[in-house]
Structure formats: C-alpha cells, structure tokens
Scaffold this motif. Sequence first.
Motif, mmCIF file in Angstrom:
data_model
loop_
_atom_site.group_PDB
_atom_site.id
_atom_site.type_symbol
_atom_site.label_atom_id
_atom_site.label_comp_id
_atom_site.label_asym_id
_atom_site.label_seq_id
_atom_site.Cartn_x
_atom_site.Cartn_y
_atom_site.Cartn_z
ATOM 1 N N ILE A 1 0.819 -1.210 0.000
ATOM 2 C CA ILE A 1 0.000 0.000 0.000
ATOM 3 C C ILE A 1 0.855 1.264 0.000
ATOM 4 O O ILE A 1 0.545 2.237 -0.691
ATOM 5 N N GLY A 2 1.943 1.245 0.767
ATOM 6 C CA GLY A 2 2.788 2.423 0.856
ATOM 7 C C GLY A 2 3.409 2.839 -0.461
ATOM 8 O O GLY A 2 3.882 3.975 -0.609
ATOM 9 N N GLU A 3 3.422 1.925 -1.425
ATOM 10 C CA GLU A 3 4.020 2.217 -2.724
ATOM 11 C C GLU A 3 3.054 2.899 -3.684
ATOM 12 O O GLU A 3 3.422 3.199 -4.824
ATOM 13 N N LEU A 4 1.845 3.167 -3.218
ATOM 14 C CA LEU A 4 0.861 3.862 -4.059
ATOM 15 C C LEU A 4 1.151 5.363 -4.052
ATOM 16 O O LEU A 4 0.419 6.168 -3.482
ATOM 17 N N ALA A 5 2.244 5.713 -4.698
ATOM 18 C CA ALA A 5 2.643 7.122 -4.788
ATOM 19 C C ALA A 5 1.538 7.944 -5.437
ATOM 20 O O ALA A 5 0.850 7.471 -6.340
ATOM 21 N N TYR A 6 1.352 9.160 -4.949
ATOM 22 C CA TYR A 6 0.366 10.113 -5.475
ATOM 23 C C TYR A 6 -1.090 9.668 -5.228
ATOM 24 O O TYR A 6 -2.012 10.234 -5.814
ATOM 25 N N ARG A 7 -1.278 8.700 -4.357
ATOM 26 C CA ARG A 7 -2.633 8.182 -4.126
ATOM 27 C C ARG A 7 -3.591 9.278 -3.675
ATOM 28 O O ARG A 7 -4.708 9.391 -4.205
ATOM 29 N N ASP A 8 -3.199 10.095 -2.718
ATOM 30 C CA ASP A 8 -4.093 11.150 -2.237
ATOM 31 C C ASP A 8 -4.413 12.151 -3.342
ATOM 32 O O ASP A 8 -5.556 12.599 -3.481
ATOM 33 N N PHE A 9 -3.401 12.500 -4.115
ATOM 34 C CA PHE A 9 -3.627 13.443 -5.202
ATOM 35 C C PHE A 9 -4.588 12.865 -6.230
ATOM 36 O O PHE A 9 -5.523 13.539 -6.686
ATOM 37 N N LEU A 10 -4.387 11.603 -6.602
ATOM 38 C CA LEU A 10 -5.228 10.988 -7.618
ATOM 39 C C LEU A 10 -6.631 10.696 -7.102
ATOM 40 O O LEU A 10 -7.586 10.639 -7.885
ATOM 41 N N THR A 11 -6.757 10.518 -5.801
ATOM 42 C CA THR A 11 -8.067 10.248 -5.209
ATOM 43 C C THR A 11 -8.894 11.517 -5.051
ATOM 44 O O THR A 11 -10.094 11.526 -5.320
ATOM 45 N N SER A 12 -8.258 12.593 -4.621
ATOM 46 C CA SER A 12 -9.029 13.811 -4.346
ATOM 47 C C SER A 12 -8.351 15.101 -4.795
ATOM 48 O O SER A 12 -9.011 16.034 -5.247
ATOM 49 N N GLY A 13 -7.037 15.167 -4.685
ATOM 50 C CA GLY A 13 -6.348 16.412 -4.979
ATOM 51 C C GLY A 13 -6.475 16.890 -6.407
ATOM 52 O O GLY A 13 -6.574 18.093 -6.674
ATOM 53 N N ILE A 14 -6.522 15.959 -7.355
ATOM 54 C CA ILE A 14 -6.527 16.349 -8.756
ATOM 55 C C ILE A 14 -7.790 17.115 -9.138
ATOM 56 O O ILE A 14 -7.761 17.987 -10.016
ATOM 57 N N VAL A 15 -8.897 16.830 -8.462
ATOM 58 C CA VAL A 15 -10.140 17.526 -8.808
ATOM 59 C C VAL A 15 -10.126 18.977 -8.329
ATOM 60 O O VAL A 15 -10.988 19.767 -8.708
ATOM 61 N N GLU A 16 -9.143 19.312 -7.488
ATOM 62 C CA GLU A 16 -8.998 20.690 -7.025
ATOM 63 C C GLU A 16 -8.012 21.471 -7.893
ATOM 64 O O GLU A 16 -7.838 22.672 -7.702
ATOM 65 N N ASP A 17 -7.374 20.784 -8.837
ATOM 66 C CA ASP A 17 -6.414 21.436 -9.709
ATOM 67 C C ASP A 17 -7.116 22.505 -10.542
ATOM 68 O O ASP A 17 -8.110 22.234 -11.214
ATOM 69 N N GLU A 18 -6.596 23.724 -10.502
ATOM 70 C CA GLU A 18 -7.268 24.830 -11.170
ATOM 71 C C GLU A 18 -7.258 24.703 -12.689
ATOM 72 O O GLU A 18 -8.085 25.311 -13.371
ATOM 73 N N TYR A 19 -6.344 23.896 -13.200
ATOM 74 C CA TYR A 19 -6.213 23.790 -14.652
ATOM 75 C C TYR A 19 -7.064 22.668 -15.240
ATOM 76 O O TYR A 19 -7.758 22.865 -16.234
ATOM 77 N N ILE A 20 -7.027 21.484 -14.617
ATOM 78 C CA ILE A 20 -7.762 20.350 -15.195
ATOM 79 C C ILE A 20 -8.710 19.691 -14.189
ATOM 80 O O ILE A 20 -9.230 18.614 -14.452
ATOM 81 N N GLY A 21 -8.945 20.329 -13.050
ATOM 82 C CA GLY A 21 -9.764 19.723 -12.010
ATOM 83 C C GLY A 21 -11.141 19.300 -12.466
ATOM 84 O O GLY A 21 -11.592 18.188 -12.174
#
Length: 267
Positions: free
Chosen positions: A147-167
């Motif tokens: 599980i610890g190897e799931l790099a960027y998991r938080d970003f891909l789960t929720s953070g990306i939708v907050e991205d001002e460019y492609i959210g």
Amino acid sequence: MAKYYKQMVTSVKRWTESLFSFTTTRDQGFRFDSGMFTMLGLEVDGRPLLRAYSIASPAYGEELEFLSIVVPDGPLTSRLQHVQPGDEVLIGAKPTGTLLLDNLEPGRTLYLLATGTGLAAFMGLVREPDAYERFERVVLVHGVRHIGELAYRDFLTSGIVEDEYIGELAKAQLTYCPTVTREAFERQGRITDILVSDAFFEELGLPRLNAMHDRVMICGSTAMLRDLSAMLDDLGFEEGSNAKAGQYVVEKAFADQHVPARSVAAE
C-alpha cells in the motif's frame, strides 16, 4: 545544443524507504510532450551519470517531476536518493518516448496501466487537457506490491479535482484504480487478473476491453509489458508506435537493461 541541462532540486517527497519523488527547476529551452521520458542523473567525479526517467509532470508544468526507487548499490539511485532542495541534477536535453496521445487512434476510453514507478509517465498524462478532449473516459490502473508504494494516491483520489487547470475535467472523466498484491486492500490482484474480471468493468460502468473503442497505454515491469501486450494482441488490438498510430502503446525503454536503474515494478 547542450546534451543536458543543469537544474536545481526544489522539493523531495519520501513515499517509502525505497521510493521517492522530487521536483526540479525547468530550463526555458526544455520542451517535451506529456508521457515522455528523458535522461536524468548527477555529475560524479566530473562525469555525468545518467539513466532514463519518465517525466511525471505535464508538458505545461513550470517544474519537472520524477519518481524513483532506490536500487541497492545502484550507481545512480544510491546517490540520487540523498538529493535535497538546492542540489544540482542533470536533465537530458532530448526527451522522447512512445506513450504519446498522437500514437493512439481515436477512441472512447483511454486505459493507463502502470506498475510501480511506471506510474510516473501517466502522472503527466492525467494532467494533460488533451487527454480529456480526445477521450470520454480516462482510467488509470496502478499496481504495486504494498500500500505504501501507491505514490500520489491522495492526489489521484481527491487532490486532482482541485487542480485549477484540469480539475473539472478530471472530476468528470478520470477514474483512479489502485491495486495491491501483497497486502489486504480494497482492490487486490495483478492488473492482468483485474482486466479479465467482470466485476472490475461493472465497477467502472464500462464494457470489457474492445479494440473498436478502447485505447491502452502500458508502462511497468518487463513481465507486465509482455503479459499485457499478449492479452491485447489476443483481443485484436494493434500496437502503435511513433511511426504509426495504433490501439495500444508500450514504453519499452525501461525493460531489461533499464530495470535495475529505474524501477522494479510490482506484478
């Protein structure tokens, strides 16, 4: 033209003891397409020590980002793992690669299939507006051992939708599907097993893989590339390249000779 640029590390993220990512400054002359890789490394004893690394940032990013494992006694990663903000790294001036949107024929659903640090190539593509313009759905499947190897998991789960460019695009069209093989997790199993599961496609609300409307990109371990390519070939998919667009593409630059320097991905 210089063979490489000298750039400064701006941040470092430790995911596990043997997995880390870092960002660097970006020379104004450095141009690439999302999904490409370049040579990256350090100057050692007055000479460049370089290995191929996927660029984890999108083409429009102001900084460059890279994801790496630590290979025991690896000539480069044993040194690279110690980089800190302010340190200097070398960035190859001629990025290239096969995981390009132009190498795929038009379709409805884009599947990005990665194991281990193969995810890096797709971190740029999921932040690429053109991916969402060309496809109705983008499905990112990332397979790891732990599980610890799931790099960027938080970003891909929720953070990306907050991205001002492609959210907004990501919120409407991106589905992130992490899977783990050696620990209990919400989704378990190898990617090759998941892709033959009715439950997986029912979860997505999509039909099974079909060469008529699905397009696939693959990046990961040598065994994973071999197995998934064979699966797609059996389903009637045709492989694309920089010379001719197809229904799936594979990044082979890290297979065999590059695996020890870059990644040993989960199967």
